[in-house]
Write an enzyme that holds these catalytic residues in place. Structure first.
Site, mmCIF file in Angstrom:
data_model
loop_
_atom_site.group_PDB
_atom_site.id
_atom_site.type_symbol
_atom_site.label_atom_id
_atom_site.label_comp_id
_atom_site.label_asym_id
_atom_site.label_seq_id
_atom_site.Cartn_x
_atom_site.Cartn_y
_atom_site.Cartn_z
ATOM 1 N N GLU A 82 -4.313 -3.971 -5.164
ATOM 2 C CA GLU A 82 -5.527 -3.737 -5.956
ATOM 3 C C GLU A 82 -5.546 -2.314 -6.517
ATOM 4 O OE1 GLU A 82 -8.381 -5.934 -6.688
ATOM 5 O OE2 GLU A 82 -6.571 -7.121 -6.440
ATOM 6 N N CYS A 92 0.817 -1.208 0.000
ATOM 7 C CA CYS A 92 0.000 0.000 0.000
ATOM 8 C C CYS A 92 0.856 1.265 0.000
ATOM 9 C CB CYS A 92 -0.870 -0.040 1.247
ATOM 10 S SG CYS A 92 -1.851 1.419 1.435
ATOM 11 N N ARG A 139 -0.151 -10.296 1.844
ATOM 12 C CA ARG A 139 1.230 -10.715 1.617
ATOM 13 C C ARG A 139 1.475 -12.137 2.135
ATOM 14 N NH1 ARG A 139 5.847 -11.499 4.149
ATOM 15 N NH2 ARG A 139 4.716 -11.222 6.082
ATOM 16 N N ARG A 173 -12.436 0.132 -5.976
ATOM 17 C CA ARG A 173 -12.001 0.081 -4.573
ATOM 18 C C ARG A 173 -11.626 1.470 -4.050
ATOM 19 N NH1 ARG A 173 -7.582 -1.193 -1.215
ATOM 20 N NH2 ARG A 173 -8.348 -2.548 0.429
#
Ligand code: IMP
Length: 504
Positions: free
Chosen positions: A408, A319, A382, A418
């Protein structure tokens, strides 16, 4: 003036558990890891309980039907990724629900006019040595032959040799009808000294493979997560855009629980999505919502009718939301505040809404910490992406096997729903990266090891169940210096493999 939170926000690596008194009953085999998945009323039990507190992330690189089957077999649950067409997602759900233990949908398939070089690349990618040769190269195409390592010698054959030239041809194979029972299939394998047995339909299309090496794993696993028809349970991701079409298709396919997959869930979009589900299905369709990082976000989703609430913004390994947008909160701090809100909400309303801690688990002990801080279950990306069962390629990087793992919100997944806040339907900037993670082998071996550590730590804390851990854990924030003290230090390591990384 802007609101300032009093405390800095912390993450799991900044906390430790302080052991409590352990009686002689506190042994890992006595630990029960069952936990509620969806909401329930005081005095009742959750209608869906996980046998282990782990779910796999709603991601292309993590949760397909193969992952779902492997995780349900261990007692956890996968949420099949929603960033694919409705038909493809529903088909994955349906494959989990129709899965018959021991009958494998072939994942290594090739066309007859492909080459030895393609065979080698496929073997490298999947790690499997049995390849089905089908007319169209698909898992259920007309079966023309099988290739195993016994069919070729790389040193003696040109790399551009066509598969049809060296495969074992259909007419020389021993196959069985698709209706064959597992017991009969294993008897045939045994009698003819085979390594695998293809099962085909009347038209000669490949349906399943049964493998000799799987024989032992067909025996029932006592932790398996099964529905009332003894089928594996499976979840599925949805978004706040196409729910009117996606939800019915997933329900029809047999999804046991849905989850709204969104990077930031304190929005009216989530309420609209839950309202749609409640109007159409009442309480019969279960749906989780998120992600939130504070009390207000939790209360909004709980009141909107979410069956569980997912916590975490910006802590995932792939992220980059915090760098790109500057939003988020340390995962531990977010979790602790949401758990407190869940408990207060339970006190006031008598409704318990389970909390899922999503993302940021690096070491196995972070799982125990998340549970001790009050999470009912944990979502991991992960962690699961490193296993044989994840959908991604296994590749060799600098002499080490790696698996691919991408967010994503990366350009690769392009899951714009998302990150959608209305407006343009496209990803205008990335919130995730495309990466490699060290390949770690089978899900079963890794989950068994990780949960043995969780059980063992629970015994150190003197507790035998997750609710007891949540009530009795004693947790301390540690200083930066004591974090250094926690690793091996002031010694020269002989073997760097014992550095304690959970993925070693
Ligand atoms: P991990 O277990 O630390 O790898 O985190 C997995 C979680 O990261 C997922 O369950 C999502 O909540 C989140 N996530 C997935 N893809 C992205 C992305 O591209 N950007 C930000 N977060 C993501």
């Amino acid at each position: 003036m802007a609101y300032y939170f009093d405390e800095p926000s912390h993450t799991f690596g900044e906390y430790l558990l302080v052991p409590g008194y352990s009686s002689t009953d506190c042994v890992p085999t006595n630990v029960n890891l069952q936990t509620p998945l969806v909401k329930f009323k005081k005095g009742e039990q959750s209608p869906i309980r996980l046998n282990i507190p782990l779910v796999s992330a709603i991601m292309q690189a993590v949760s397909d039907d193969k992952m779902a089957i492997a995780l349900a077999r261990e007692g956890g649950l996968s949420f099949i990724y929603g960033s694919q067409s409705i038909a493809d997602e529903a088909a994955m759900v349906a494959r989990v629900k129709s899965y018959k233990a021991g009958f494998v949908t072939s994942d290594s398939n090739i066309k007859p006019d492909q080459t030895l070089e393609d065979v080698l690349a496929l073997t490298q990618r999947t790690g499997h040595s049995t390849i089905a040769v089908t007319e169209d190269g698909s898992a259920n195409g007309k079966l023309l032959g099988i290739v195993t390592s016994r069919d070729y010698r790389v040193s003696r054959m040109p790399l551009d040799l066509k598969v049809s030239e060296f495969m074992t041809k259909f007419e020389d194979l021993i196959c069985a009808d698709e209706t064959t029972s597992l017991k009969t299939a294993n008897d045939i394998i045994w009698e003819h000294k085979l390594n695998s047995l293809p099962l085909v339909d009347k038209q000669g299309h490949l349906k399943y493979m049964v493998f000799r090496k799987d024989y032992a794993s067909h025996k029932e696993n006592e932790n398996e997560l099964l529905d009332s028809h003894k089928r594996y349970m499976v979840g599925a991701g949805i978004n706040t855009r196409d729910f009117a079409e996606r939800v019915p298709a997933l329900v029809e396919a047999g999804a046991d629980v849905l989850c709204i997959d969104s990077s930031e869930g304190f929005t009216e979009w989530q309420k609209i999505t839950i309202d749609f589900i409640r109007q159409k299905y009442g309480d019969t369709v279960k749906v989780g919502a998120g992600n939130v990082v504070d009390k207000e976000g939790f209360l909004f989703l709980a009141k909107a009718g979410a069956d569980f609430v997912k916590v975490g913004i910006g802590g995932g390994s792939i992220c980059i939301t915090r760098e790109q947008k500057g939003i988020g909160r340390g995962q531990a701090t977010a979790l602790i505040e949401v758990v407190k809100a869940r408990d207060e909400y339970f006190e006031e309303t008598g409704v318990y809404v389970p909390v899922c801690s999503d993302g940021g688990i690096v070491y196995d002990y972070h799982m125990t910490l998340a549970l001790a801080m009050g999470a009912d279950f944990i979502m991991l990306g992960r962690y699961f992406s490193r296993f044989d069962e994840s959908p991604t390629n296994r590749v060799m990087v600098n002499g080490t096997y790696m698996k691919e793992y991408w967010g994503e919100g990366s350009n690769r997944a392009r899951n714009w729903q998302r990150y959608d806040m209305g407006g343009d339907k496209k990803l205008s900037f990335e919130e995730g990266v495309d990466s490699y993670v060290p390949y770690a082998g089978s899900l079963k071996d890794n989950v068994t090891l990780s949960l043995n550590k969780v059980r063992s730590t629970m015994c150190n804390c003197g507790v035998l169940s997750i609710p007891e851990l949540q009530r009795n854990a004693r947790i301390t924030l540690v200083s930066a210096t004591s974090i250094v003290e926690g690793g091996s230090h002031d010694v020269v390591l002989k073997d760097s493999n014992i550095s304690g990384y959970s993925y070693k």
